[in-house]
Design a protein around this motif. Structure first.
Motif, PDB file in Angstrom:
ATOM      1  N   GLN A  44       0.883  -1.112  -0.020  1.00 11.01           N
ATOM      2  CA  GLN A  44       0.045   0.185   0.007  1.00 11.01           C
ATOM      3  C   GLN A  44       0.709   1.271  -0.138  1.00 11.01           C
ATOM      4  O   GLN A  44       2.035   1.144   0.486  1.00 11.01           O
ATOM      5  CB  GLN A  44      -0.928  -0.057   1.350  1.00 11.01           C
ATOM      6  CG  GLN A  44      -1.997  -1.144   1.146  1.00 11.01           C
ATOM      7  CD  GLN A  44      -3.122  -0.739   2.379  1.00 11.01           C
ATOM      8  OE1 GLN A  44      -2.612  -0.434   3.430  1.00 11.01           O
ATOM      9  NE2 GLN A  44      -4.305  -1.133   1.906  1.00 11.01           N
ATOM     10  N   ARG A  45       0.298   2.412  -0.473  1.00 11.08           N
ATOM     11  CA  ARG A  45       0.919   3.589  -0.502  1.00 11.08           C
ATOM     12  C   ARG A  45       1.087   4.026   1.212  1.00 11.08           C
ATOM     13  O   ARG A  45       0.082   3.916   1.810  1.00 11.08           O
ATOM     14  CB  ARG A  45       0.166   4.697  -1.275  1.00 11.08           C
ATOM     15  CG  ARG A  45       0.921   5.974  -1.662  1.00 11.08           C
ATOM     16  CD  ARG A  45       0.023   6.901  -2.545  1.00 11.08           C
ATOM     17  NE  ARG A  45      -0.081   6.192  -3.853  1.00 11.08           N
ATOM     18  CZ  ARG A  45      -0.429   6.836  -4.884  1.00 11.08           C
ATOM     19  NH1 ARG A  45      -0.563   8.037  -4.523  1.00 11.08           N
ATOM     20  NH2 ARG A  45      -0.605   6.421  -6.021  1.00 11.08           N
ATOM     21  N   GLU A  46       2.211   4.683   1.392  1.00 17.23           N
ATOM     22  CA  GLU A  46       2.634   5.085   2.708  1.00 17.23           C
ATOM     23  C   GLU A  46       3.275   6.389   2.906  1.00 17.23           C
ATOM     24  O   GLU A  46       4.021   6.860   1.930  1.00 17.23           O
ATOM     25  CB  GLU A  46       3.570   3.845   3.317  1.00 17.23           C
ATOM     26  CG  GLU A  46       4.949   3.939   2.806  1.00 17.23           C
ATOM     27  CD  GLU A  46       5.946   3.006   3.509  1.00 17.23           C
ATOM     28  OE1 GLU A  46       5.545   2.568   4.665  1.00 17.23           O
ATOM     29  OE2 GLU A  46       7.045   2.831   3.103  1.00 17.23           O
ATOM     30  N   LEU A  47       2.953   7.052   3.718  1.00 19.24           N
ATOM     31  CA  LEU A  47       3.512   8.356   4.050  1.00 19.24           C
ATOM     32  C   LEU A  47       5.181   8.216   4.197  1.00 19.24           C
ATOM     33  O   LEU A  47       5.348   7.479   5.261  1.00 19.24           O
ATOM     34  CB  LEU A  47       2.891   9.091   5.113  1.00 19.24           C
ATOM     35  CG  LEU A  47       3.509  10.552   5.484  1.00 19.24           C
ATOM     36  CD1 LEU A  47       3.418  11.437   4.573  1.00 19.24           C
ATOM     37  CD2 LEU A  47       3.002  11.017   6.715  1.00 19.24           C
ATOM     38  N   VAL A  48       5.966   9.089   3.682  1.00 19.29           N
ATOM     39  CA  VAL A  48       7.274   9.179   3.779  1.00 19.29           C
ATOM     40  C   VAL A  48       7.584  10.157   4.768  1.00 19.29           C
ATOM     41  O   VAL A  48       8.143  10.055   5.682  1.00 19.29           O
ATOM     42  CB  VAL A  48       8.014   9.187   2.545  1.00 19.29           C
ATOM     43  CG1 VAL A  48       9.878   9.390   2.749  1.00 19.29           C
ATOM     44  CG2 VAL A  48       7.894   7.846   1.596  1.00 19.29           C
ATOM     45  N   ALA A  49       7.277  11.470   4.210  1.00 18.68           N
ATOM     46  CA  ALA A  49       7.530  12.798   4.954  1.00 18.68           C
ATOM     47  C   ALA A  49       6.483  13.884   4.655  1.00 18.68           C
ATOM     48  O   ALA A  49       5.886  13.604   3.475  1.00 18.68           O
ATOM     49  CB  ALA A  49       8.880  13.086   4.601  1.00 18.68           C
ATOM     50  N   ALA A  50       6.339  14.600   5.579  1.00 14.14           N
ATOM     51  CA  ALA A  50       5.216  15.828   5.368  1.00 14.14           C
ATOM     52  C   ALA A  50       5.584  16.941   6.018  1.00 14.14           C
ATOM     53  O   ALA A  50       6.636  16.935   6.764  1.00 14.14           O
ATOM     54  CB  ALA A  50       3.980  15.330   5.949  1.00 14.14           C
ATOM     55  N   ILE A  51       5.282  18.135   5.484  1.00 11.92           N
ATOM     56  CA  ILE A  51       5.961  19.466   5.904  1.00 11.92           C
ATOM     57  C   ILE A  51       4.735  20.485   5.642  1.00 11.92           C
ATOM     58  O   ILE A  51       4.054  20.513   4.776  1.00 11.92           O
ATOM     59  CB  ILE A  51       7.176  19.769   4.942  1.00 11.92           C
ATOM     60  CG1 ILE A  51       7.793  21.351   5.610  1.00 11.92           C
ATOM     61  CG2 ILE A  51       6.628  19.896   3.618  1.00 11.92           C
ATOM     62  CD1 ILE A  51       9.193  21.558   5.221  1.00 11.92           C
ATOM     63  N   THR A  52       4.416  21.457   6.713  1.00 11.18           N
ATOM     64  CA  THR A  52       3.427  22.273   6.805  1.00 11.18           C
ATOM     65  C   THR A  52       3.967  23.436   6.137  1.00 11.18           C
ATOM     66  O   THR A  52       5.329  23.584   5.835  1.00 11.18           O
ATOM     67  CB  THR A  52       2.851  22.582   8.055  1.00 11.18           C
ATOM     68  OG1 THR A  52       3.755  23.184   8.728  1.00 11.18           O
ATOM     69  CG2 THR A  52       2.491  21.507   8.909  1.00 11.18           C
ATOM     70  N   ARG A  53       3.104  24.408   5.865  1.00 13.05           N
ATOM     71  CA  ARG A  53       3.638  25.729   5.048  1.00 13.05           C
ATOM     72  C   ARG A  53       4.475  26.344   6.148  1.00 13.05           C
ATOM     73  O   ARG A  53       5.630  27.222   5.732  1.00 13.05           O
ATOM     74  CB  ARG A  53       2.496  26.416   4.812  1.00 13.05           C
ATOM     75  CG  ARG A  53       2.852  27.847   4.133  1.00 13.05           C
ATOM     76  CD  ARG A  53       1.560  28.670   3.632  1.00 13.05           C
ATOM     77  NE  ARG A  53       2.127  29.970   2.817  1.00 13.05           N
ATOM     78  CZ  ARG A  53       2.370  29.885   1.643  1.00 13.05           C
ATOM     79  NH1 ARG A  53       2.419  28.715   1.009  1.00 13.05           N
ATOM     80  NH2 ARG A  53       3.069  30.844   1.216  1.00 13.05           N
ATOM     81  N   GLY A  54       4.383  26.158   7.595  1.00 13.43           N
ATOM     82  CA  GLY A  54       5.313  26.629   8.394  1.00 13.43           C
ATOM     83  C   GLY A  54       6.403  26.036   8.787  1.00 13.43           C
ATOM     84  O   GLY A  54       7.156  26.176   9.841  1.00 13.43           O
ATOM     85  N   ASP A  55       6.621  24.773   8.032  1.00 18.06           N
ATOM     86  CA  ASP A  55       8.087  24.028   7.878  1.00 18.06           C
ATOM     87  C   ASP A  55       8.158  23.105   9.347  1.00 18.06           C
ATOM     88  O   ASP A  55       8.992  22.491   9.675  1.00 18.06           O
ATOM     89  CB  ASP A  55       9.305  24.864   8.088  1.00 18.06           C
ATOM     90  CG  ASP A  55       9.585  25.539   6.934  1.00 18.06           C
ATOM     91  OD1 ASP A  55      10.241  26.565   6.856  1.00 18.06           O
ATOM     92  OD2 ASP A  55       8.892  25.122   6.011  1.00 18.06           O
ATOM     93  N   SER A  56       6.795  22.786   9.851  1.00 12.90           N
ATOM     94  CA  SER A  56       6.828  21.567  10.781  1.00 12.90           C
ATOM     95  C   SER A  56       6.846  20.446  10.013  1.00 12.90           C
ATOM     96  O   SER A  56       6.159  20.342   8.892  1.00 12.90           O
ATOM     97  CB  SER A  56       5.599  21.723  11.607  1.00 12.90           C
ATOM     98  OG  SER A  56       5.497  22.844  12.480  1.00 12.90           O
ATOM     99  N   THR A  57       7.617  19.453  10.460  1.00 10.74           N
ATOM    100  CA  THR A  57       7.861  18.116   9.728  1.00 10.74           C
ATOM    101  C   THR A  57       7.191  16.900  10.302  1.00 10.74           C
ATOM    102  O   THR A  57       7.560  16.887  11.814  1.00 10.74           O
ATOM    103  CB  THR A  57       9.194  17.988   9.373  1.00 10.74           C
ATOM    104  OG1 THR A  57      10.185  18.023  10.418  1.00 10.74           O
ATOM    105  CG2 THR A  57       9.800  19.106   8.362  1.00 10.74           C
TER     106      THR A  57
END
Length: 120
Positions: A44-57
């Motif tokens: 299945q597709r999985e999240l690797v990394a995410a970032i908000t507009r304010g640079d929270s990761t």
């Protein structure tokens, strides 16, 4: 029409590095959260990394300490620096973005996917 265009995939040896880029283009108000997902063959597709507009990761445990997500809001672009790559990182990587396309409306978009193969 909004598009996410990815670049930077390919073949790399174990222990090597790659950098992915994904740029949003089209007519919209603002790019909000951005991220990278991957889908290995038969999984299945999985999240690797995410970032908000304010640079929270946020990172998947399997990539913490090896991958770094960043973004350039002026260019509407998100990056994924991948170091110490392992064969188990082999997958198609997809860019994802939540984009404010109209007043009070946010839509989710996906890139076309780019193959990363880690092999000797």
């Amino acid at each position: 029409q909004v598009q996410l265009v990815e670049s930077g995939g390919g073949l790399v040896q174990p222990g090597g590095s790659l950098r992915l880029s994904c740029a949003a283009s089209g007519i919209f108000f603002r790019v909000n959260d951005m991220g990278w997902y991957r889908q290995a063959s038969g999984k299945q597709r999985e999240l690797v990394a995410a970032i908000t507009r304010g640079d929270s990761t946020n990172y998947a445990d399997s990539v913490k300490g090896r991958f770094t997500i960043s973004r350039d809001n002026a260019k509407n672009t998100v990056y994924l620096q991948m170091n110490s790559l392992k064969p188990e990182d082999t997958a198609v990587y997809y860019c994802n973005a939540k984009i404010r396309v109209a007043l009070g409306r946010e839509s989710e978009y996906w890139g076309q996917g780019t193959q990363i193969t880690v092999s000797s």
